[in-house]
Scaffold this active site. Structure first.
Site, PDB file in Angstrom:
ATOM      1  N   HIS A 113     -54.624  19.988   3.794  1.00  0.00           N
ATOM      2  CA  HIS A 113     -53.664  21.049   3.483  1.00  0.00           C
ATOM      3  C   HIS A 113     -54.010  21.750   2.171  1.00  0.00           C
ATOM      4  CE1 HIS A 113     -50.255  22.849   5.258  1.00  0.00           C
ATOM      5  NE2 HIS A 113     -49.276  22.136   4.728  1.00  0.00           N
TER       6      HIS A 113
ATOM      7  N   ASN B 148     -46.092  26.768   6.835  1.00  0.00           N
ATOM      8  CA  ASN B 148     -44.887  26.857   6.008  1.00  0.00           C
ATOM      9  C   ASN B 148     -45.110  27.556   4.672  1.00  0.00           C
ATOM     10  OD1 ASN B 148     -43.145  25.702   7.886  1.00  0.00           O
ATOM     11  ND2 ASN B 148     -43.697  23.636   7.245  1.00  0.00           N
TER      12      ASN B 148
ATOM     13  N   PHE C  79     -44.458  22.688  -4.216  1.00  0.00           N
ATOM     14  CA  PHE C  79     -45.035  22.197  -2.974  1.00  0.00           C
ATOM     15  C   PHE C  79     -45.274  23.362  -2.024  1.00  0.00           C
ATOM     16  CE2 PHE C  79     -43.822  18.183  -4.725  1.00  0.00           C
ATOM     17  CZ  PHE C  79     -44.781  17.320  -4.224  1.00  0.00           C
TER      18      PHE C  79
END
Length: 189
Positions: A21, A115, A67
């Site tokens: 990621h 996201n 995040f």
């Protein structure tokens, strides 16, 4: 339109540093290193920031301290403070829908389930920013995606991702000049 801000998406912290990621942050970090530029934490901007200048095209590089799911907050704060338009932003991120080691440059579009991109689109109020997508492959089933993106790639996959990062960095001078069509032709070929 020339790029003035490059954001490498990631989850912060040593537990996530080497995960798939964070491939976007790997590229932005390598880009800074190649230009002898060092990141500094800027709590107000919620990011590690540095600047590079390639062929008289200055550009800020950012690694969010938030995040992944809140990357838009950081991107919005930086872009508003420095008066950077969405069309002057390049988001570098991991891409499940590309095979490991492929890289693609794209302008605009949806979030594709990512996201980080979802939050950036919501925070900027538009999806009309540029994306440099680094292929990390897909685990084969949607139920495996969360675990997959938060795991470390094999040595073979890691090398393919590093090779893609090298190809991505090679087009950054073209991207900074604003010639997206030429950059896309070179990297998407």
């Amino acid at each position: 339109m020339a790029i003035k801000l490059i954001v490498g998406l990631r989850n912060p912290g040593s537990a996530y540093e080497q995960t798939r990621h964070n491939a976007g942050a790997w590229l932005v970090t390598a880009l800074a290193q190649r230009h002898n530029s060092h990141f500094k934490i800027d709590k107000k901007m919620q990011a590690e920031l540095t600047e590079i200048d390639i062929n008289n095209h200055p550009c800020r590089l950012a690694l969010p301290l938030t995040f992944m799911n809140h990357s838009g907050q950081t991107t919005r704060i930086i872009s508003q403070f420095y008066k950077i338009e969405p069309g002057e932003i390049l988001i570098v991120h991991d891409e499940l829908d590309l095979p490991v080691g492929r890289i693609k440059l794209k302008t605009g579009g949806g979030h594709g389930g990512h996201n980080g991109l979802r939050d950036i689109t919501a925070q900027l109020g538009t999806g009309e920013f540029h994306r440099l997508r680094i292929g990390i492959g897909h685990p084969g089933h949607k139920d495996l995606v969360h675990q997959y993106v938060l795991s470390r790639p094999s040595m073979h996959d890691r090398q393919q991702i590093y090779d893609a990062i090298d190809r991505g960095i090679a087009i950054i001078p073209i991207v900074l000049s604003g010639d997206m069509a030429r950059a896309m032709n070179q990297v998407n070929a």
